[in-house]
Design a protein around this motif. Structure first.
Motif, mmCIF file in Angstrom:
data_model
loop_
_atom_site.group_PDB
_atom_site.id
_atom_site.type_symbol
_atom_site.label_atom_id
_atom_site.label_comp_id
_atom_site.label_asym_id
_atom_site.label_seq_id
_atom_site.Cartn_x
_atom_site.Cartn_y
_atom_site.Cartn_z
ATOM 1 N N LEU A 95 0.824 -1.206 0.000
ATOM 2 C CA LEU A 95 0.000 0.000 0.000
ATOM 3 C C LEU A 95 0.861 1.260 0.000
ATOM 4 C CD1 LEU A 95 -2.577 -1.166 2.680
ATOM 5 C CD2 LEU A 95 -2.806 -1.280 0.199
ATOM 6 N N PRO A 96 0.490 2.262 -0.803
ATOM 7 C CA PRO A 96 1.253 3.517 -0.834
ATOM 8 C C PRO A 96 0.879 4.417 0.340
ATOM 9 C CG PRO A 96 -0.550 3.645 -2.382
ATOM 10 C CD PRO A 96 -0.599 2.256 -1.809
ATOM 11 N N THR A 97 1.790 5.296 0.697
ATOM 12 C CA THR A 97 1.561 6.274 1.756
ATOM 13 C C THR A 97 1.115 7.596 1.132
ATOM 14 O OG1 THR A 97 3.203 5.247 3.201
ATOM 15 C CG2 THR A 97 2.646 7.544 3.647
ATOM 16 N N LEU A 98 0.082 8.200 1.704
ATOM 17 C CA LEU A 98 -0.431 9.467 1.196
ATOM 18 C C LEU A 98 0.449 10.620 1.651
ATOM 19 C CD1 LEU A 98 -2.709 11.098 -0.210
ATOM 20 C CD2 LEU A 98 -3.852 11.180 2.020
ATOM 21 N N ILE A 99 0.908 11.427 0.696
ATOM 22 C CA ILE A 99 1.669 12.641 0.996
ATOM 23 C C ILE A 99 1.142 13.768 0.109
ATOM 24 C CG2 ILE A 99 3.773 11.461 1.782
ATOM 25 C CD1 ILE A 99 4.954 11.951 -0.999
ATOM 26 N N PHE A 100 1.605 14.993 0.378
ATOM 27 C CA PHE A 100 1.111 16.146 -0.384
ATOM 28 C C PHE A 100 2.144 16.689 -1.369
ATOM 29 C CE2 PHE A 100 -1.978 15.897 2.927
ATOM 30 C CZ PHE A 100 -3.141 16.404 2.381
#
Length: 610
Positions: free
Chosen positions: A6-11
């Protein structure tokens, strides 16, 4: 069964030579376990999806012999129903996932097939390769698609339902595409990373294509902790969504206190307030005119609540190309419809994947309506001097025509209030016609059923000749039948021989209903079969072009089964077209692929013997 990484959410996206980027699609994450005995689509949560997406399984079975030497295989990918090469339909994918009735599933899979977009390869020839570097797995995946002669690009209209998600090495380049074409976002992947099964990893990051807007608070739901927000729309308060995520505990308490102090109504479950508290929110998209995945950004103490408007929200919609500035977006265009100039441009942007293939490389004639349906119109062939540099043109017989090959040109034409897009029957590169079109023109809309009758009679003839045909409304009062042709194989003289024969056949069989008489006064109540119009230099209204009539009716591609006595022009106003495409698909999606399959030469050979 393997559990997904699963990918990690970043901005903000990571950059550097070790990072690459893929378009993120909004669908169902699924792994495809494919071996000699079985094919299984397994969801992120371990559920079998074979019954929900039978078209994917059927396509795998059709490839079984070709892929046999590579089995067993495990793919990682996204199941989705595509709107464009860069965006999936959240709504349609969700609807499909909830279906349980077999007949409805089969009907939906036939009408609006899903695609399985593959982005990783985890097992090949039975060997688990999750410990190999991502870039090596990706290269093997690409080579596998090449070996199987499968396309390596995404297309919503492709009959190939297994598709390869490619990557880009330049974030700014792919982010520009994602932003302009309304993709869900981007996945950043580290090239030398291995597979981290079942983990939320920092080797993959997701950067969502958030939109930003200003809203005012209208209430608080005490049961679930969500704040409700609204905007001003048509001088009325319009509740547009809710949020809970993104706001810190201190800010939440402060906001709650203000809401309680200014409550105008309170029940056991809800506190209502008048507009006054303005906030900025992130959101993914406007889904059925409601915010999707809204998240708190900050308070907007500098704004008046009256500045939080629907018009500002949709004017900033991500699909509008940055090169195109929209003037007078709120200008009303139709007298009895609430369609503004911005609404019309948004229609063009939304329908662009379906109209642009028919405008591509064609000399364009438009009808301009500077005041909408409130004023006069005029034809425009020459590209105006003030057109921006990105407008492509082509000179023919001394006229510098616009050639509309891209979204920014289409949006610019929309801003010029070009309602009608008329195109010739060939491209700027064609030697001879690219298609044949029969224009079935009744004397008025009251006689539309004559067009239906003529179309069905002609379809029987064309089916007998084994010609593949397509049909659309004219958007005005008739129907038009298309026969796509291979490029550069036939002349207009040859197609004229055919169109004249067919027209004369139809009018001879039914002289009281159909005519080839060009003078309107001599036609009476008969339908005019316009075969003369199919000639070099002549034009036809493009599929999905709106017409300059009071109903804002669209020249709409139809499925042949829709051509019945219940059909009418009024069923296809501009406001209905995108929902129609999303639910039913585009009846012309196979049009270009059909061109090289037409057995038209045997038809000409038969006519030459007569």
């Amino acid at each position: 069964m393997l559990k997904p990484m699963l990918p990690t959410l970043i901005f903000e996206a990571p950059t550097g030579p070790n990072w690459v980027y893929e378009i993120k699609y909004d669908g169902f994450r699924a792994m495809l376990h494919w071996n000699e005995e079985s094919i299984q689509l397994i969801s992120r949560n371990g559920y079998l999806l074979n019954d929900q997406f039978p078209e994917i399984i059927d396509q795998c079975l059709s490839l079984q012999k070709k892929v046999a030497k590579h089995l067993p295989i495990v793919f990682d990918g996204e199941l989705c129903i595509l709107e464009s090469p860069y965006k999936a339909s959240f709504e349609l994918t969700q609807i499909r996932g909830r279906l349980r009735n077999t007949d409805k599933i089969l009907q939906n899979s036939s009408k609006r097939p899903a695609h399985y977009l593959v982005f990783d390869l985890l097992k090949l020839q039975g060997e688990k390769i999750t410990e190999e570097k991502w870039i090596d797995r990706k290269n093997k995946l690409y080579q596998l698609f090449e070996d199987l002669a499968l396309d390596t690009s995404i297309s919503q209209s492709s009959r190939q339902l297994l598709q390869f998600i490619d990557y880009d090495t330049a974030f700014n380049r792919i982010w520009k595409i994602a932003s302009e074409l309304n993709a869900e976002g981007i996945i950043a992947k580290k090239k030398d990373s291995t597979w981290d099964e079942g983990k939320r990893t920092t080797n993959w990051y997701k950067i969502k294509n958030w939109q930003v807007g200003a809203f005012f608070i209208v209430g608080y739901d005490k049961k679930n902790g969500f704040f409700h927000v609204g905007v001003m729309r048509n001088k009325m308060i319009y509740e547009i969504g809710l949020f809970s995520h993104g706001i810190g505990s201190d800010e939440r308490q402060a906001l709650l206190q203000v809401i309680q102090n200014n409550a105008v109504d309170e029940t056991s479950g809800f506190i209502k307030v008048n507009p006054g508290i303005c906030v900025e929110l992130f959101y993914l998209e406007l889904y059925k005119e409601q915010l999707r995945q809204a998240s708190f950004s900050k308070f907007r103490l500098d704004l008046s609540w009256r500045d939080c408007t629907w018009e500002k929200l949709v004017h900033k919609a991500p699909l509008l190309p940055e090169e195109v500035e929209i003037s007078h977006p709120n200008k009303p265009l139709w007298k009895d419809k609430s369609i503004t100039k911005l609404d019309y441009i948004h229609y063009l942007v939304d329908v662009s994947p379906y109209i642009l293939p028919f405008l591509k490389d064609r000399l364009l004639t438009v009808i301009r309506y500077p005041h909408g349906m409130y004023g006069e119109s005029f034809y425009q062939k020459n590209c105006p001097d003030y057109a921006p540099d990105f407008i492509k043109t082509s000179i023919n017989e001394g006229i510098e025509y616009i050639v509309c090959n891209d979204l920014k040109t289409l949006a610019w034409l929309g801003n010029q209030l070009s309602f009608e897009f008329h195109i010739p029957f060939h491209t700027i590169y064609s030697q001879g016609p690219s298609e044949i079109v029969f224009d079935l023109d009744p004397p008025s809309r009251d006689f539309f059923q004559l067009a239906v009758k003529a179309a069905l009679l002609l379809k029987d003839v064309f089916d007998g000749l084994k010609l593949k045909t397509f049909v659309k409304t004219s958007g005005n009062k008739g129907l038009q039948i298309y026969i796509p042709l291979p490029e550069n194989q036939f002349t207009y003289d040859q197609t004229r021989q055919f169109t004249e024969f067919i027209a004369n056949y139809l009018t001879t069989m039914n002289p009281d209903l159909f005519t080839t008489e060009r003078l309107k006064k001599n036609r009476g109540s008969r339908l005019y079969v316009d075969y003369v119009q199919h000639a070099e230099g002549k034009t036809i209204i493009a599929p999905y072009s709106v017409r300059g009539n009071d109903g804002a009716y669209v020249a709409t591609p139809l499925f042949w089964e829709e051509v019945t006595e219940n059909l009418s022009i009024e069923q296809f106003p501009l406001e209905s077209i995108m929902e129609r495409i999303m639910i039913n698909g585009c009846p012309f999606e196979d049009y270009l692929r059909t061109k090289d399959e037409q057995p038209f030469q045997p038809v000409l050979d038969f006519l030459s013997q007569k």
